[in-house]
Design a protein around this motif. Structure first.
Motif, PDB file in Angstrom:
ATOM      1  N   TYR A   1     -23.068   0.448  75.030  1.00  0.00           N
ATOM      2  CA  TYR A   1     -22.708  -0.461  74.057  1.00  0.00           C
ATOM      3  C   TYR A   1     -23.387  -1.783  74.416  1.00  0.00           C
ATOM      4  O   TYR A   1     -23.267  -2.530  75.276  1.00  0.00           O
ATOM      5  CB  TYR A   1     -21.167  -0.722  73.901  1.00  0.00           C
ATOM      6  N   GLY A   2     -24.418  -2.115  73.441  1.00  0.00           N
ATOM      7  CA  GLY A   2     -25.229  -3.522  74.019  1.00  0.00           C
ATOM      8  C   GLY A   2     -26.210  -3.098  74.999  1.00  0.00           C
ATOM      9  O   GLY A   2     -26.855  -1.951  75.030  1.00  0.00           O
ATOM     10  N   SER A   3     -26.044  -3.996  76.074  1.00  0.00           N
ATOM     11  CA  SER A   3     -27.146  -3.838  77.138  1.00  0.00           C
ATOM     12  C   SER A   3     -26.271  -3.319  78.467  1.00  0.00           C
ATOM     13  O   SER A   3     -26.717  -2.817  79.488  1.00  0.00           O
ATOM     14  CB  SER A   3     -27.562  -5.180  77.663  1.00  0.00           C
ATOM     15  N   ARG A   4     -24.712  -2.570  78.200  1.00  0.00           N
ATOM     16  CA  ARG A   4     -24.036  -2.189  79.226  1.00  0.00           C
ATOM     17  C   ARG A   4     -23.780  -0.590  78.834  1.00  0.00           C
ATOM     18  O   ARG A   4     -23.512  -0.323  77.682  1.00  0.00           O
ATOM     19  CB  ARG A   4     -22.838  -2.769  79.276  1.00  0.00           C
ATOM     20  N   MET A   5     -23.726   0.253  79.839  1.00  0.00           N
ATOM     21  CA  MET A   5     -23.220   1.392  79.848  1.00  0.00           C
ATOM     22  C   MET A   5     -21.883   1.755  80.642  1.00  0.00           C
ATOM     23  O   MET A   5     -21.546   1.293  81.389  1.00  0.00           O
ATOM     24  CB  MET A   5     -24.065   2.201  80.469  1.00  0.00           C
ATOM     25  N   TRP A   6     -21.074   2.517  79.836  1.00  0.00           N
ATOM     26  CA  TRP A   6     -19.738   2.457  80.203  1.00  0.00           C
ATOM     27  C   TRP A   6     -19.412   4.110  80.600  1.00  0.00           C
ATOM     28  O   TRP A   6     -19.562   5.005  79.570  1.00  0.00           O
ATOM     29  CB  TRP A   6     -18.725   2.289  79.160  1.00  0.00           C
ATOM     30  N   MET A   7     -18.797   4.371  81.797  1.00  0.00           N
ATOM     31  CA  MET A   7     -18.670   5.575  82.048  1.00  0.00           C
ATOM     32  C   MET A   7     -17.142   5.893  82.548  1.00  0.00           C
ATOM     33  O   MET A   7     -16.506   5.194  83.272  1.00  0.00           O
ATOM     34  CB  MET A   7     -19.305   5.992  83.422  1.00  0.00           C
ATOM     35  N   VAL A   8     -16.236   6.710  81.787  1.00  0.00           N
ATOM     36  CA  VAL A   8     -14.944   6.996  81.914  1.00  0.00           C
ATOM     37  C   VAL A   8     -14.773   7.881  83.072  1.00  0.00           C
ATOM     38  O   VAL A   8     -15.103   8.926  83.234  1.00  0.00           O
ATOM     39  CB  VAL A   8     -14.481   7.544  80.804  1.00  0.00           C
ATOM     40  N   ILE A   9     -14.323   7.417  83.977  1.00  0.00           N
ATOM     41  CA  ILE A   9     -13.854   8.451  85.566  1.00  0.00           C
ATOM     42  C   ILE A   9     -12.554   8.822  85.341  1.00  0.00           C
ATOM     43  O   ILE A   9     -11.763   8.038  86.042  1.00  0.00           O
ATOM     44  CB  ILE A   9     -14.373   7.471  86.790  1.00  0.00           C
ATOM     45  N   ASN A  10     -12.171   9.864  84.922  1.00  0.00           N
ATOM     46  CA  ASN A  10     -10.881  10.437  84.760  1.00  0.00           C
ATOM     47  C   ASN A  10      -9.893  10.387  86.076  1.00  0.00           C
ATOM     48  O   ASN A  10      -8.770   9.456  85.806  1.00  0.00           O
ATOM     49  CB  ASN A  10     -10.785  11.532  83.863  1.00  0.00           C
ATOM     50  N   CYS A  11     -10.023  10.949  86.895  1.00  0.00           N
ATOM     51  CA  CYS A  11      -9.230  11.025  88.007  1.00  0.00           C
ATOM     52  C   CYS A  11      -9.375  10.000  89.010  1.00  0.00           C
ATOM     53  O   CYS A  11      -8.409   9.782  89.721  1.00  0.00           O
ATOM     54  CB  CYS A  11      -9.385  12.552  88.886  1.00  0.00           C
ATOM     55  N   SER A  12     -10.184   9.039  88.899  1.00  0.00           N
ATOM     56  CA  SER A  12     -10.407   7.803  89.593  1.00  0.00           C
ATOM     57  C   SER A  12      -9.627   6.729  88.808  1.00  0.00           C
ATOM     58  O   SER A  12      -9.723   5.509  89.401  1.00  0.00           O
ATOM     59  CB  SER A  12     -11.713   7.474  89.870  1.00  0.00           C
ATOM     60  N   ASN A  13      -9.021   6.901  87.873  1.00  0.00           N
ATOM     61  CA  ASN A  13      -8.301   6.079  87.060  1.00  0.00           C
ATOM     62  C   ASN A  13      -9.214   4.748  86.611  1.00  0.00           C
ATOM     63  O   ASN A  13      -8.505   3.708  86.599  1.00  0.00           O
ATOM     64  CB  ASN A  13      -7.065   5.900  87.460  1.00  0.00           C
ATOM     65  N   LYS A  14     -10.512   4.908  86.188  1.00  0.00           N
ATOM     66  CA  LYS A  14     -11.234   3.780  85.981  1.00  0.00           C
ATOM     67  C   LYS A  14     -12.232   3.940  84.918  1.00  0.00           C
ATOM     68  O   LYS A  14     -12.701   5.086  84.785  1.00  0.00           O
ATOM     69  CB  LYS A  14     -11.888   3.126  87.256  1.00  0.00           C
ATOM     70  N   VAL A  15     -12.859   2.931  84.315  1.00  0.00           N
ATOM     71  CA  VAL A  15     -13.875   2.715  83.526  1.00  0.00           C
ATOM     72  C   VAL A  15     -15.032   2.141  84.334  1.00  0.00           C
ATOM     73  O   VAL A  15     -14.916   0.885  84.813  1.00  0.00           O
ATOM     74  CB  VAL A  15     -13.877   2.373  82.166  1.00  0.00           C
ATOM     75  N   GLU A  16     -16.179   2.824  84.850  1.00  0.00           N
ATOM     76  CA  GLU A  16     -17.095   2.266  85.306  1.00  0.00           C
ATOM     77  C   GLU A  16     -18.422   1.517  84.422  1.00  0.00           C
ATOM     78  O   GLU A  16     -18.481   2.036  83.302  1.00  0.00           O
ATOM     79  CB  GLU A  16     -17.989   3.254  86.263  1.00  0.00           C
ATOM     80  N   VAL A  17     -18.636   0.240  84.776  1.00  0.00           N
ATOM     81  CA  VAL A  17     -19.564  -0.696  83.771  1.00  0.00           C
ATOM     82  C   VAL A  17     -20.642  -0.802  84.413  1.00  0.00           C
ATOM     83  O   VAL A  17     -20.616  -1.662  85.333  1.00  0.00           O
ATOM     84  CB  VAL A  17     -18.908  -1.665  83.060  1.00  0.00           C
ATOM     85  N   VAL A  18     -21.925  -0.617  84.057  1.00  0.00           N
ATOM     86  CA  VAL A  18     -23.315  -0.699  84.561  1.00  0.00           C
ATOM     87  C   VAL A  18     -24.192  -1.313  83.554  1.00  0.00           C
ATOM     88  O   VAL A  18     -23.947  -1.212  82.539  1.00  0.00           O
ATOM     89  CB  VAL A  18     -23.864   0.429  85.258  1.00  0.00           C
TER      90      VAL A  18
END
Length: 382
Positions: A89-106
């Motif tokens: 989305y825009g200039s950022r990439m979002w990765m949903v990490i299920n069992c780590s209970n987080k969304v990683e943004v790079v």
């Protein structure tokens, strides 16, 4: 503990991180006119903290394995446990990490870490008007099967959660049409524990961020995608225990309301759009709920009719052990099928041309299942 943390960081910094593995492959140069490449998110085995990110460079025809660790050597735990979705989305990439209970943004190009959003048992993400919407089971284990799921609203700049609304049980994929967010509810935990799957799509008005209704479809929903005609394609994994097979359904607005207008009488596990074609693969299950046969087909977006049930023309579909994701390149029409193989070791990325002829296969990280194309860098960015 603080001393140990410093020690671990120091060891990691001193030893360095193994560079990404690079493999020469084949791509259609036509795709590089619009896209720089494609990211592949590999889930990794649950509990093993082995989620990895791969990248296929369209310009150099090079496949890079595990680039997140290479670009972020200071991140001790790397990506985390079980990658479940990836979007740009825009200039950022979002990765949903299920069992780590987080969304990683790079950063979408450098893959340098920007931050993370803590969301319990997160599943999928979609975007609209500067906000990310993340579906969540909320309950972090199957023992919490009776907890309603939620959709979290996240500011894409600050990465702060600014809202939350309850939906059905164990929500999965989402799509936005006409200012409304549609959420596929699976009830996966409830189905396994008490035999009661959810069978609804929750409808959220984004202007008020509240649920305004539900649509009854079928048990154990998973995929929910919007085509270019604002139709929704949703898949049901069915209930093999009760003889209810996997099916796909098409929803469209009739009289101002979204409703089911077509039932696709065949199993559909995942799908991808190109023009008026819907590429899909599906698994026929045996009496124990295990895949006994895989089908690879094309449906027509407007008519919903089957065009072919074997888009792979040369018999190489027999080499795919466990199809786990599909992407179709918009320009060349090349078809990429992700193969999870045995779910415990390296996966593979198969590539077929638009006529369904085999072109190449490349090893990936463990359990490749999600991918996103990276738009070509604009001249203003260079």
């Amino acid at each position: 503990m603080l001393s140990l943390s410093f020690l671990l960081y120091s060891c990691r910094k001193d030893e360095g991180v193994l560079p990404s593995t690079r493999t020469d492959t084949e791509v259609d140069r036509q795709d590089s006119e619009e896209y720089d490449g494609m990211y592949v998110l590999c889930e990794g085995n649950m509990g093993s903290n082995k989620c990895t990110l791969d990248y296929l460079d369209f310009a150099t025809a090079t496949y890079h394995q595990n680039i997140y660790a290479e670009r972020n050597p200071e991140v001790v735990m790397e990506l985390g446990d079980v990658g479940n979705d990836i979007k740009i989305y825009g200039s950022r990439m979002w990765m949903v990490i299920n069992c780590s209970n987080k969304v990683e943004v790079v950063d979408a190009r450098s893959v340098r870490r920007i931050g993370q959003v803590d969301i319990p048992n997160c599943r999928f993400v979609t975007f609209a008007d500067g906000f990310a919407y993340v579906s969540s089971y909320v309950g972090r284990s199957i023992s919490r099967y009776d907890v309603l799921g939620s959709v979290y609203k996240v500011d894409t700049l600050s990465l702060e959660v600014v809202g939350k609304v309850d939906v059905g049980y164990q929500p999965e994929e989402m799509a936005i049409v006409g200012g409304k967010l549609y959420v596929a509810n699976s009830g996966g935990y409830r189905g396994k524990v008490v035999g009661e799957y959810d069978r609804t799509i929750s409808v959220i008005d984004l202007s008020t961020f509240s649920v305004t209704g539900t649509i009854d479809v079928a048990p154990n929903l998973l995929r929910l995608r919007c085509d270019r005609y604002n139709q929704l394609w949703v898949t049901s994994r069915g209930e093999y225990e009760n003889g209810i097979p996997s099916r796909a359904y098409v929803l469209a607005e009739r009289g101002g309301k979204m409703q089911v207008v077509e039932t696709i009488d065949r199993p559909v596990s995942d799908l991808a759009f190109r023009g008026d074609s819907v590429y899909f693969y599906g698994a026929t299950l045996n009496g124990e709920g295990n895949p006994s046969k895989f089908n690879y087909g094309i449906l027509h977006t407007k008519t919903h009719q089957l065009v072919t049930d074997h888009f792979i023309q040369d018999g190489r579909d027999a080499d795919i052990k466990t199809p786990y994701g599909i992407v179709v390149a918009p320009l060349s029409g090349d078809i990429y099928v992700m193969d999870a193989t045995n779910y415990t070791s390296s996966g593979r990325l198969f590539r077929f041309d638009k006529k369904g002829n085999f072109k190449s296969v490349t090893w990936t990280g463990d359990i490749p299942g999600h991918a996103v194309l990276l738009k070509r860098k604009a001249k203003s960015e260079k």
